[in-house]
Write an enzyme that holds these catalytic residues in place. Structure first.
Site, PDB file in Angstrom:
ATOM      1  CD  GLU A  61      21.786  39.710  50.971  1.00 29.62           C
ATOM      2  OE1 GLU A  61      22.407  40.171  51.949  1.00 29.62           O
ATOM      3  OE2 GLU A  61      22.058  40.000  49.798  1.00 29.62           O
ATOM      4  CB  CYS A 119      18.458  41.966  59.957  1.00 27.36           C
ATOM      5  SG  CYS A 119      18.529  43.247  58.702  1.00 27.36           S
ATOM      6  CB  CYS A 150      16.321  49.370  47.574  1.00 30.87           C
ATOM      7  SG  CYS A 150      15.836  50.833  48.529  1.00 30.87           S
ATOM      8  CB  CYS A 203      21.449  55.037  49.984  1.00 30.70           C
ATOM      9  SG  CYS A 203      19.907  55.554  50.739  1.00 30.70           S
ATOM     10  CB  CYS A 227      22.881  51.151  50.034  1.00 29.19           C
ATOM     11  SG  CYS A 227      21.858  49.745  50.467  1.00 29.19           S
ATOM     12  CB  CYS A 252      21.182  43.479  54.108  1.00 27.43           C
ATOM     13  SG  CYS A 252      20.295  42.066  54.730  1.00 27.43           S
TER      14      CYS A 252
END
Ligand code: SAH
Length: 362
Positions: A102, A115, A122, A126, A129, A346
């Site tokens: 994105e 962005c 990932c 976290c 997220c 995102c």
């Protein structure tokens, strides 16, 4: 340098034209027995997002030779959402292997900022997220990060003056490609986006921060902090177990000392987790003690991701948090929510798309 092994490659292993610096592209063009000046022409076209077939000052034979020896690929717009409120545009880009990432195009008074994502997924974990829920599939190569900026600029027909590496992924977990991207996106013959208008956001890979400080790139470092004690931060962000607060804030101080660039801290406000007045006081104290007075805090209202069960704080507590920081001499702003009608933060689009694909499979 003319050895094909030393040229940047796509994730599939082909020579990657758009990831090349101007001098690498020159070496590559020379290695094919073509004149040096063709490299600059090709570089300019590619960074505008022009197809080979439309590069009308390059001989057809040259284009065919280049296309046979290397690849030039841009991400494709898979989905696009335009905010009716503020003109923010959210893109879901498809990469050549079908992975999706994105990007968000934002309009500010001082110009347009994009962005970008740096990884497909990932692995930082976290808790709040969306990008990390499915893990990291792979790193993006430099041209795949750059391609997001090129295609958005071409699609909107507008100049992009700033970049934030705050999309999907941890840029410092894809260090070489991220740094190569910074060089490319700021190339004068290309998009020419000033490094001072670029922010690299990190969850706190302290070694990477120290390394970045030595690159001589005047980008802004944004550190995702989100908590003021190791216990709380480790619970929200597993990376804190590897690089605890002292270490990561020490790396931020080093970044400031080495580059002279003010470090900015992201602090996402989560109801009942990190949003009290006492925590604001602790944050001001921590930053002043470990980093110094030249810091800025960006307060972010949590964007709720249903899988995490975490809730955002009230506007009132956010304002109290900001006022407490300001009173204690730490400049702080509450980030404006752009594109709230298109869910512009995102990670969620990619996630929903993966879910939809799973449901289609038996
Ligand atoms: N990996 C990098 C960059 C990507 S995240 C980093 O951690 O900084 C960009 C910012 O958005 C980070 O500050 C991150 O902590 C924050 N963020 C992630 N999910 C969020 C959510 N659901 N609501 C608000 N902020 C979020």
């Amino acid at each position: 340098m003319s050895d094909v092994l030393s040229f940047p490659k796509t994730p599939e292993g082909a020579v990657d034209l758009l990831s090349m610096t101007p001098s690498e592209l020159e070496a590559f063009v020379l290695s094919l027995g073509e004149p040096r000046y063709r490299a600059e022409q090709l570089f300019i076209w590619m960074h505008r997002g022009t197809e080979f077939s439309e590069m009308n000052n390059l001989p057809k034979a040259f284009r065919e030779k280049i296309a046979a020896a290397a690849e030039y690929r841009l991400p494709k717009i898979e989905q696009k959402f335009v905010s009716a409120k503020d003109g923010t545009i959210k893109y879901l880009f498809a990469l050549p292997d079908g992975e999706c990432v994105e990007s968000v195009f934002m309009r500010y008074e001082h110009g347009n900022t994009i962005c970008v994502s740096s990884q497909a997924g990932c692995r930082m974990g976290c808790r709040f997220c969306a990008s990390t829920l499915t893990g990291r599939v792979r790193n993006l190569c430099a041209s795949e990060i750059l391609g997001q900026v090129i295609v958005a600029s071409r699609d909107t027909g507008e100049r992009i003056g700033g970049v934030v590496m705050m999309g999907i992924g941890e840029p410092l977990d894809n260090y070489d490609n991220a740094v190569r991207f910074l060089h490319l996106v700021s190339e004068e013959k290309g998009l020419g986006i000033g490094l001072r208008h670029i922010s690299v956001s990190s969850c706190g890979l302290a070694d990477g921060i120290r390394r970045l400080a030595g690159e001589n790139l005047p980008v802004t470092l944004s550190l995702s902090l989100h908590a003021t004690t190791d216990e709380k931060r480790s619970a929200l962000m597993p990376v804190n177990k590897r690089y605890p607060l002292r270490e990561v804030l020490g790396a931020c101080r080093y970044y400031f000392e080495k580059t002279g660039r003010r470090v900015s801290f992201e602090y996402t406000l989560i109801a009942g987790q990190n949003d009290t007045k006492e925590e604001a006081e602790a944050l001001a104290k921590l930053l002043r003690r470990e980093v110094g007075s030249v810091v800025h805090v960006n307060l972010i209202m949590l964007n709720e991701v249903k899988e995490t069960g975490l809730k955002t704080t009230s506007r009132q507590s956010a304002e109290q948090f900001r006022d407490t920081l300001t009173r204690l001499g730490v400049t702080a702003t509450i980030r404006r929510r752009l594109g709230s009608d298109i869910d512009a933060s995102c990670g969620q689009l990619r996630l929903r798309r993966l879910e939809a694909a799973e449901q289609r499979e038996p």
